[in-house]
Scaffold this motif. Structure first.
Motif, PDB file in Angstrom:
ATOM      1  N   LEU A 254       0.809  -1.209   0.000  1.00  0.00           N
ATOM      2  CA  LEU A 254       0.000   0.000   0.000  1.00  0.00           C
ATOM      3  C   LEU A 254       0.851   1.271   0.000  1.00  0.00           C
ATOM      4  N   SER A 255       2.175   1.137   0.130  1.00  0.00           N
ATOM      5  CA  SER A 255       3.056   2.308   0.156  1.00  0.00           C
ATOM      6  C   SER A 255       3.544   2.701  -1.239  1.00  0.00           C
ATOM      7  N   TYR A 256       3.216   1.911  -2.242  1.00  0.00           N
ATOM      8  CA  TYR A 256       3.628   2.246  -3.609  1.00  0.00           C
ATOM      9  C   TYR A 256       2.640   3.244  -4.215  1.00  0.00           C
ATOM     10  N   ASP A 257       3.098   3.955  -5.223  1.00  0.00           N
ATOM     11  CA  ASP A 257       2.217   4.894  -5.926  1.00  0.00           C
ATOM     12  C   ASP A 257       1.069   4.136  -6.581  1.00  0.00           C
ATOM     13  N   THR A 258      -0.103   4.750  -6.574  1.00  0.00           N
ATOM     14  CA  THR A 258      -1.280   4.133  -7.177  1.00  0.00           C
ATOM     15  C   THR A 258      -1.856   5.044  -8.258  1.00  0.00           C
ATOM     16  N   VAL A 259      -2.441   4.428  -9.266  1.00  0.00           N
ATOM     17  CA  VAL A 259      -3.097   5.169 -10.348  1.00  0.00           C
ATOM     18  C   VAL A 259      -4.371   4.427 -10.722  1.00  0.00           C
ATOM     19  N   ALA A 260      -5.299   5.146 -11.340  1.00  0.00           N
ATOM     20  CA  ALA A 260      -6.503   4.481 -11.854  1.00  0.00           C
ATOM     21  C   ALA A 260      -6.083   3.372 -12.804  1.00  0.00           C
ATOM     22  N   ALA A 262      -7.120   2.212 -15.466  1.00  0.00           N
ATOM     23  CA  ALA A 262      -7.115   2.527 -16.905  1.00  0.00           C
ATOM     24  C   ALA A 262      -5.830   3.221 -17.322  1.00  0.00           C
ATOM     25  N   SER A 263      -5.121   3.836 -16.355  1.00  0.00           N
ATOM     26  CA  SER A 263      -3.870   4.548 -16.653  1.00  0.00           C
ATOM     27  C   SER A 263      -2.654   3.828 -16.086  1.00  0.00           C
ATOM     28  N   TRP A 264      -2.785   2.532 -15.832  1.00  0.00           N
ATOM     29  CA  TRP A 264      -1.725   1.802 -15.142  1.00  0.00           C
ATOM     30  C   TRP A 264      -0.430   1.788 -15.949  1.00  0.00           C
ATOM     31  N   THR A 265       0.681   1.965 -15.229  1.00  0.00           N
ATOM     32  CA  THR A 265       2.020   1.799 -15.797  1.00  0.00           C
ATOM     33  C   THR A 265       2.876   1.052 -14.788  1.00  0.00           C
ATOM     34  N   TRP A 266       3.948   0.434 -15.274  1.00  0.00           N
ATOM     35  CA  TRP A 266       4.847  -0.311 -14.389  1.00  0.00           C
ATOM     36  C   TRP A 266       5.419   0.613 -13.321  1.00  0.00           C
ATOM     37  N   GLY A 267       5.485   0.099 -12.095  1.00  0.00           N
ATOM     38  CA  GLY A 267       5.960   0.891 -10.965  1.00  0.00           C
ATOM     39  C   GLY A 267       4.835   1.443 -10.120  1.00  0.00           C
ATOM     40  N   ASN A 268       3.605   1.320 -10.611  1.00  0.00           N
ATOM     41  CA  ASN A 268       2.421   1.748  -9.869  1.00  0.00           C
ATOM     42  C   ASN A 268       1.480   0.567  -9.680  1.00  0.00           C
ATOM     43  N   LEU A 269       0.619   0.657  -8.682  1.00  0.00           N
ATOM     44  CA  LEU A 269      -0.457  -0.314  -8.519  1.00  0.00           C
ATOM     45  C   LEU A 269      -1.749   0.320  -9.005  1.00  0.00           C
ATOM     46  N   GLY A 270      -2.490  -0.399  -9.817  1.00  0.00           N
ATOM     47  CA  GLY A 270      -3.744   0.115 -10.341  1.00  0.00           C
ATOM     48  C   GLY A 270      -4.878  -0.051  -9.356  1.00  0.00           C
ATOM     49  N   TYR A 271      -5.802   0.899  -9.353  1.00  0.00           N
ATOM     50  CA  TYR A 271      -6.960   0.788  -8.464  1.00  0.00           C
ATOM     51  C   TYR A 271      -8.257   0.966  -9.241  1.00  0.00           C
ATOM     52  N   VAL A 272      -9.319   0.415  -8.662  1.00  0.00           N
ATOM     53  CA  VAL A 272     -10.680   0.573  -9.169  1.00  0.00           C
ATOM     54  C   VAL A 272     -11.459   1.356  -8.131  1.00  0.00           C
ATOM     55  N   ALA A 273     -12.169   2.394  -8.534  1.00  0.00           N
ATOM     56  CA  ALA A 273     -12.932   3.215  -7.592  1.00  0.00           C
ATOM     57  C   ALA A 273     -14.209   2.495  -7.172  1.00  0.00           C
ATOM     58  N   SER A 274     -14.603   2.695  -5.906  1.00  0.00           N
ATOM     59  CA  SER A 274     -15.797   2.028  -5.372  1.00  0.00           C
ATOM     60  C   SER A 274     -17.086   2.671  -5.859  1.00  0.00           C
ATOM     61  N   GLY A 275     -17.001   3.932  -6.295  1.00  0.00           N
ATOM     62  CA  GLY A 275     -18.188   4.627  -6.772  1.00  0.00           C
ATOM     63  C   GLY A 275     -18.759   5.646  -5.818  1.00  0.00           C
ATOM     64  N   ALA A 276     -18.220   5.720  -4.601  1.00  0.00           N
ATOM     65  CA  ALA A 276     -18.677   6.711  -3.619  1.00  0.00           C
ATOM     66  C   ALA A 276     -17.534   6.990  -2.649  1.00  0.00           C
ATOM     67  N   ALA A 277     -17.459   8.198  -2.146  1.00  0.00           N
ATOM     68  CA  ALA A 277     -16.393   8.575  -1.217  1.00  0.00           C
ATOM     69  C   ALA A 277     -16.603   7.874   0.127  1.00  0.00           C
ATOM     70  N   GLY A 278     -15.660   7.037   0.507  1.00  0.00           N
ATOM     71  CA  GLY A 278     -15.715   6.363   1.806  1.00  0.00           C
ATOM     72  C   GLY A 278     -16.792   5.315   1.915  1.00  0.00           C
ATOM     73  N   ALA A 279     -17.277   4.782   0.802  1.00  0.00           N
ATOM     74  CA  ALA A 279     -18.342   3.776   0.841  1.00  0.00           C
ATOM     75  C   ALA A 279     -18.443   3.085  -0.514  1.00  0.00           C
ATOM     76  N   PHE A 280     -19.234   2.007  -0.535  1.00  0.00           N
ATOM     77  CA  PHE A 280     -19.601   1.408  -1.809  1.00  0.00           C
ATOM     78  C   PHE A 280     -20.709   2.253  -2.437  1.00  0.00           C
ATOM     79  N   ALA A 281     -20.923   2.067  -3.710  1.00  0.00           N
ATOM     80  CA  ALA A 281     -21.990   2.795  -4.395  1.00  0.00           C
ATOM     81  C   ALA A 281     -23.340   2.449  -3.776  1.00  0.00           C
ATOM     82  N   GLY A 282     -24.252   3.405  -3.808  1.00  0.00           N
ATOM     83  CA  GLY A 282     -25.552   3.189  -3.191  1.00  0.00           C
ATOM     84  C   GLY A 282     -26.375   2.113  -3.868  1.00  0.00           C
ATOM     85  N   SER A 283     -26.260   1.980  -5.170  1.00  0.00           N
ATOM     86  CA  SER A 283     -26.991   0.944  -5.894  1.00  0.00           C
ATOM     87  C   SER A 283     -26.004  -0.031  -6.529  1.00  0.00           C
TER      88      SER A 283
END
Length: 417
Positions: A254-260, A262-283
């Motif tokens: 978790l200490s490595y740089d992260t990017v979305a 869709a924009s992943w490059t070597w040296g970073n870990l890719g992430y997927v957004a949950s759809g809401a700030a601090g929570a899962f999407a409502g639906s």
């Protein structure tokens, strides 16, 4: 029930209390599903019901308690014993080393170890730095750590003799292409190489013993030392492998740089957004879990695990698929792991709770994505002076770690995008 569980214990070697605890957890999960279904039905009629929420929370806590109890039972059963047949199988030199080490631990007599050190510098070290434990004790400590350290149990592990492990990799491979049998071959570009470095940092524990314990010949000193250091080493390792900053400790994923992703490059870990700030999407909140799974390439998914803490797991436990089936399932057998969408769930309490922009869920093939480097040897320095009347045993091992394949691990970021 008694006959059935006794048969299971006899056939598979699973402790009887583990089977009973697993059965209790399965009953608690059935009660959880029933109560959660009632809650969902009530929510369709009105905003919510406080009594139902409280009941659901209590059952959820009961499932967690049963899981912790089951983990403890299975862990104790998984610990191999030191002694007996192992002692009989040792060679003369290993037996000599163990006897000398036992004399050092119990009475501080370092003469035997010092003599062995003169014969072979690889066996002992000087008294100021302590002495290397016998091989079987080092192996026992390693097995215990693998059993209770969540990331070590799924990561790649390599033992080295030096202080740094360097792993080369290609940032750009050689040019390739199709060509006819008699066509001229153009000169290809050379591959571009780089390397990752994994330094082994010092991890220590300092268990204390009384003189009466050391003088008691019935006490297995090997077993005592392994038990005393296992929890301390595992706790420190677990934190470092997840969030370590790489300064005098391993670098957590978790200490490595992260990017979305869709924009992943070597040296970073890719992430997927949950759809809401601090929570899962409502639906359809579970849709992002599907996105996380398929953000990982097919070759990595075959051996992938979810990694999250218990609190995050309790939130996901309420999710259902389109057919009404719960996505989270308890372990199918005692000693197994819970699963989420058929993938094993590894509980790592050092993973952050769900909060705004938190990276609370990881998914990937950690055996290829994260490398743990162990330097061979565990050393012990006996100190009878610093904490009289107790004898301290300053125990050290060297361990490093870091991401080795940035495409093998994906994260979920609890953010809108």
């Amino acid at each position: 029930m008694d006959t059935e569980t006794t048969t299971l214990e006899t056939k598979s070697g699973i402790p009887l209390d583990a089977v009973v605890t697993h059965a209790e957890m399965m009953r608690a999960f059935e009660a959880f599903k029933e109560s959660n279904d009632e809650r969902l039905a009530l929510e369709q009629k009105r905003a919510g019901d406080a009594l139902m929420e409280d009941k659901l929370a209590r059952i959820n806590a009961a499932i967690d308690a049963q899981q912790r109890k089951l983990d403890d039972i299975v862990l104790k059963a998984a610990r191999p014993a030191l002694g007996g047949e192992q002692k009989a199988a040792r060679g003369a030199r290993a037996g000599e080393h163990r006897l000398a080490f036992d004399a050092y631990m119990r009475g501080g007599d370092a003469a035997g170890l010092a003599a062995l050190e003169m014969k072979a510098m690889s066996i002992g070290s000087n008294a100021d730095g302590g002495y290397t434990v016998p091989m079987e004790i080092e192996t026992e400590i390693g097995k215990r750590l693998a059993a209770i350290s969540p990331i070590r149990s799924i990561a790649g592990v390599r033992t080295i003799s030096g202080t740094v492990y360097k792993k080369p990799f290609m940032t750009a491979g050689p040019a390739v292409g199709w060509v006819g049998e008699s066509d001229p071959r153009a000169q290809t570009a050379s591959p571009t190489l780089d390397q990752l470095s994994f330094p082994a940092m010092e991890l220590y524990a300092q268990p204390a013993a009384t003189a009466s314990l050391l003088e008691d010949s019935a006490v297995n000193i090997d077993e005592w030392l392994a038990q005393e250091v296992e929890a301390v080493f595992a706790a420190q390792e677990g934190t470092a492998f997840v969030t370590g900053d790489g300064s005098n400790k391993p670098k957590g994923f978790l200490s490595y740089d992260t990017v979305a992703n869709a924009s992943w490059t070597w040296g970073n870990l890719g992430y997927v957004a949950s759809g809401a700030a601090g929570a899962f999407a409502g639906s359809h909140p579970s849709d992002t879990l599907v996105d996380l799974i398929y953000a990982l390439k097919a070759g990595y998914r075959q051996n992938a695990n979810f990694v999250m803490n218990r609190k995050t797991q309790s939130t996901i436990r309420k999710f259902k698929d389109s057919t009404g089936q719960y996505l989270w399932q308890p372990p199918a057998v005692a000693g197994g792991r819970a699963s989420l969408m058929t993938f094993p769930v590894v509980e790592a309490e050092d993973m952050p709770d769900i909060a705004a922009n938190s990276l609370s869920i990881a998914f990937g093939d950690f055996s290829r994505g994260y490398l743990i480097v162990d330097r061979a040897g565990v050393s012990v320095l006996r100190d009878p002076y610093s904490a009289k009347p107790y004898v301290l045993f300053y125990t050290t091992k060297r361990v490093g770690g870091g991401v080795q394949d940035f495409d093998a691990i994906k994260l979920m970021k609890f953010a809108a995008s």
